[in-house]
Scaffold this active site. Structure first.
Site, PDB file in Angstrom:
ATOM      1  N   GLU A 140      -0.448 -21.127 -18.738  1.00  0.00           N
ATOM      2  CA  GLU A 140       0.294 -22.369 -18.464  1.00  0.00           C
ATOM      3  C   GLU A 140       0.249 -23.351 -19.627  1.00  0.00           C
ATOM      4  O   GLU A 140       1.227 -24.059 -19.887  1.00  0.00           O
ATOM      5  CB  GLU A 140      -0.238 -23.042 -17.189  1.00  0.00           C
ATOM      6  N   GLY A 160       1.015 -18.131 -12.230  1.00  0.00           N
ATOM      7  CA  GLY A 160       1.024 -18.105 -10.769  1.00  0.00           C
ATOM      8  C   GLY A 160       0.774 -16.720 -10.196  1.00  0.00           C
ATOM      9  O   GLY A 160       0.303 -16.589  -9.061  1.00  0.00           O
ATOM     10  N   ALA A 173       4.915 -18.357 -11.897  1.00  0.00           N
ATOM     11  CA  ALA A 173       5.973 -19.163 -11.287  1.00  0.00           C
ATOM     12  C   ALA A 173       7.252 -18.886 -12.064  1.00  0.00           C
ATOM     13  O   ALA A 173       7.208 -18.475 -13.227  1.00  0.00           O
ATOM     14  CB  ALA A 173       5.607 -20.637 -11.380  1.00  0.00           C
ATOM     15  N   GLU A 176      -2.848 -16.420 -10.188  1.00  0.00           N
ATOM     16  CA  GLU A 176      -3.324 -17.349  -9.151  1.00  0.00           C
ATOM     17  C   GLU A 176      -3.172 -16.722  -7.762  1.00  0.00           C
ATOM     18  O   GLU A 176      -4.038 -16.881  -6.900  1.00  0.00           O
ATOM     19  CB  GLU A 176      -2.563 -18.671  -9.254  1.00  0.00           C
TER      20      GLU A 176
HETATM   21  N1  CAA Z   1       9.734 -16.777 -14.788  1.00  0.00           N
HETATM   22  C1  CAA Z   1      11.038 -16.431 -14.900  1.00  0.00           C
HETATM   23  N2  CAA Z   1      11.450 -15.317 -15.514  1.00  0.00           N
HETATM   24  C2  CAA Z   1      10.510 -14.517 -16.033  1.00  0.00           C
HETATM   25  C3  CAA Z   1       9.153 -14.805 -15.955  1.00  0.00           C
HETATM   26  C4  CAA Z   1       8.768 -15.997 -15.290  1.00  0.00           C
HETATM   27  N3  CAA Z   1       7.488 -16.348 -15.122  1.00  0.00           N
HETATM   28  N4  CAA Z   1       8.456 -13.838 -16.582  1.00  0.00           N
HETATM   29  C5  CAA Z   1       9.370 -12.959 -17.032  1.00  0.00           C
HETATM   30  N5  CAA Z   1      10.612 -13.360 -16.699  1.00  0.00           N
HETATM   31  C6  CAA Z   1      11.872 -12.700 -17.011  1.00  0.00           C
HETATM   32  C7  CAA Z   1      12.229 -12.824 -18.486  1.00  0.00           C
HETATM   33  O1  CAA Z   1      12.843 -14.077 -18.748  1.00  0.00           O
HETATM   34  C8  CAA Z   1      13.138 -11.657 -18.652  1.00  0.00           C
HETATM   35  O2  CAA Z   1      14.408 -12.002 -18.142  1.00  0.00           O
HETATM   36  P1  CAA Z   1      15.749 -11.541 -18.934  1.00  0.00           P
HETATM   37  O3  CAA Z   1      15.704 -10.033 -18.919  1.00  0.00           O
HETATM   38  O4  CAA Z   1      16.846 -12.129 -18.103  1.00  0.00           O
HETATM   39  O5  CAA Z   1      15.646 -12.101 -20.318  1.00  0.00           O
HETATM   40  C9  CAA Z   1      12.566 -10.604 -17.730  1.00  0.00           C
HETATM   41  O6  CAA Z   1      11.741 -11.313 -16.803  1.00  0.00           O
HETATM   42  C10 CAA Z   1      11.691  -9.603 -18.467  1.00  0.00           C
HETATM   43  O7  CAA Z   1      10.719 -10.332 -19.204  1.00  0.00           O
HETATM   44  P2  CAA Z   1      10.468 -10.128 -20.771  1.00  0.00           P
HETATM   45  O8  CAA Z   1      11.717  -9.679 -21.454  1.00  0.00           O
HETATM   46  O9  CAA Z   1       9.805 -11.363 -21.292  1.00  0.00           O
HETATM   47  O10 CAA Z   1       9.434  -8.897 -20.742  1.00  0.00           O
HETATM   48  P3  CAA Z   1       8.320  -8.565 -21.813  1.00  0.00           P
HETATM   49  O11 CAA Z   1       7.808  -7.211 -21.465  1.00  0.00           O
HETATM   50  O12 CAA Z   1       8.823  -8.780 -23.206  1.00  0.00           O
HETATM   51  O13 CAA Z   1       7.144  -9.622 -21.560  1.00  0.00           O
HETATM   52  C11 CAA Z   1       5.662 -10.939 -20.200  1.00  0.00           C
HETATM   53  C12 CAA Z   1       6.476  -9.614 -20.343  1.00  0.00           C
HETATM   54  C13 CAA Z   1       4.551 -10.965 -21.233  1.00  0.00           C
HETATM   55  C14 CAA Z   1       5.083 -10.954 -18.801  1.00  0.00           C
HETATM   56  C15 CAA Z   1       6.618 -12.134 -20.428  1.00  0.00           C
HETATM   57  O14 CAA Z   1       7.760 -11.974 -19.605  1.00  0.00           O
HETATM   58  C16 CAA Z   1       6.012 -13.471 -20.125  1.00  0.00           C
HETATM   59  O15 CAA Z   1       5.238 -13.997 -20.927  1.00  0.00           O
HETATM   60  N6  CAA Z   1       6.373 -14.061 -18.968  1.00  0.00           N
HETATM   61  C17 CAA Z   1       5.932 -15.397 -18.592  1.00  0.00           C
HETATM   62  C18 CAA Z   1       4.479 -15.432 -18.188  1.00  0.00           C
HETATM   63  C19 CAA Z   1       4.054 -16.854 -17.908  1.00  0.00           C
HETATM   64  O16 CAA Z   1       4.033 -17.688 -18.807  1.00  0.00           O
HETATM   65  N7  CAA Z   1       3.695 -17.152 -16.662  1.00  0.00           N
HETATM   66  C20 CAA Z   1       3.280 -18.467 -16.252  1.00  0.00           C
HETATM   67  C21 CAA Z   1       4.451 -19.176 -15.584  1.00  0.00           C
HETATM   68  S1  CAA Z   1       4.116 -20.876 -15.279  1.00  0.00           S
HETATM   69  C22 CAA Z   1       3.206 -20.897 -13.843  1.00  0.00           C
HETATM   70  O17 CAA Z   1       2.866 -19.891 -13.263  1.00  0.00           O
HETATM   71  C23 CAA Z   1       2.909 -22.296 -13.352  1.00  0.00           C
HETATM   72  C24 CAA Z   1       1.953 -22.400 -12.224  1.00  0.00           C
HETATM   73  O18 CAA Z   1       0.756 -22.234 -12.389  1.00  0.00           O
HETATM   74  C25 CAA Z   1       2.407 -22.849 -10.915  1.00  0.00           C
END
Ligand code: CAA
Length: 261
Positions: A135, A112, A66, A115
């Site tokens: 999460e 997500g 998400a 998911e």
């Molecule tokens: N939401 C919004 N933006 C996101 C994102 C997310 N889930 N995942 C990555 N991005 C964005 C980052 O903020 C970054 O943006 P900027 O360049 O503007 O800073 C861009 O995408 C690239 O990401 P990273 O610089 O973090 O890339 P990385 O290679 O260093 O890491 C990653 C990759 C491990 C996937 C890392 O981005 C990450 O951990 N992302 C989040 C994963 C996460 O926690 N997902 C769960 C979300 S909550 C959810 O899904 C709730 C639900 O069940 C409904």
């Protein structure tokens, strides 16, 4: 119809949905969820589509979850509930589609994103893919059915391990754990998804649609109720032109020609 955050192509009866917000690793914001809902509705209304592939744009991510910046702005339980419900409805619609839905996990499938993959019928992954439900690292539980679909897919212990640890699992381990069905070199993933889609669509259309429904609905029933449901479907299929054709073609040692009736 064109979409801002999704590419949607249809070729030879196979639809490909590409989640396309690479600057945010294809994270699912509200606009993308609305578009995915519209695409699933379009597929449900188009009987020329026999199979669906979902993948992510770019080489790094399937879907990174998400959109965390949107979650960060949620201010009420009602808003959070609506966010959770928004994809539940879409995922149940995907489960009801007669078409097989194949996830081609081409990179990170987290939160997500995993998911979404878990709501697909079959998961194929590239060697560089990583899956997980992080999460709890954000103060949340999976909000789009991930913990519960995972529990049904691989059991309670593994679901708790993955959900409570938030650990990211690499493709080879994901394969071993049954989180994905097959793993391919990155450059072969989409081709493999198309090949699987073609294999499935060569089979009798009513039989594949009802096999999907049997497994989905049967998972929600007792075994006794599920086999009764199976018996009804089996009996119904025995009366179809396709069953007559499939069995006759076998006996005549020729390929079957399906009518979908
Ligand atoms: N939401 C919004 N933006 C996101 C994102 C997310 N889930 N995942 C990555 N991005 C964005 C980052 O903020 C970054 O943006 P900027 O360049 O503007 O800073 C861009 O995408 C690239 O990401 P990273 O610089 O973090 O890339 P990385 O290679 O260093 O890491 C990653 C990759 C491990 C996937 C890392 O981005 C990450 O951990 N992302 C989040 C994963 C996460 O926690 N997902 C769960 C979300 S909550 C959810 O899904 C709730 C639900 O069940 C409904």
């Amino acid at each position: 119809m064109t979409y801002e955050n999704i590419l949607f192509e249809r070729t030879d009866g196979i639809a490909v949905i590409t989640m396309n917000r690479p600057r945010a690793l294809n994270a699912l914001n509200a606009a993308t969820i609305g578009e995915l809902n519209a695409v699933v509705d379009a597929i449900a209304a188009d009987s020329s589509i026999r199979a669906v592939i979902i993948t992510g744009a770019g080489e790094k991510a399937f879907v990174a979850g998400a959109d965390i910046s949107e979650i960060n702005t949620v201010t009420s339980a009602l808003q959070g509930t609506q966010l959770s419900e928004s994809l539940h409805a879409v995922f149940f619609k995907m489960a009801e589609l007669p078409q097989v839905v194949i996830a081609a996990i081409n990179g990170f499938a987290l939160g997500g994103g995993f998911e979404l993959a878990l709501a697909c019928d079959i998961r194929l992954a590239s060697e560089n893919a990583q899956v997980g439900l992080p999460e709890v690292t954000l103060g949340l539980v999976p909000g789009w059915g991930g913990a519960l679909r995972l529990q049904r897919l691989v059991g309670t212990g593994m679901a708790k391990y993955l959900v409570l640890s938030g650990e990211r699992i690499k493709a080879a381990e994901a394969l071993r754990l049954g989180l994905v069905e097959k793993v391919y070199p990155a450059e072969e993933l989409l081709g493999a998804a198309h090949a699987l889609a073609r294999t499935i669509t060569k089979n009798a259309p009513l039989a594949t649609a009802l096999a999907k429904r049997l497994i989905n609905r049967g998972a929600e029933m007792s075994l006794r109720d599920a086999v009764a449901y199976e018996t009804g479907i089996f009996g119904q299929l025995c009366t179809t032109a396709d069953c007559k054709e499939g069995t006759t073609a076998f006996l005549e040692k020729r390929p079957a020609v399906w009518q979908g009736e």
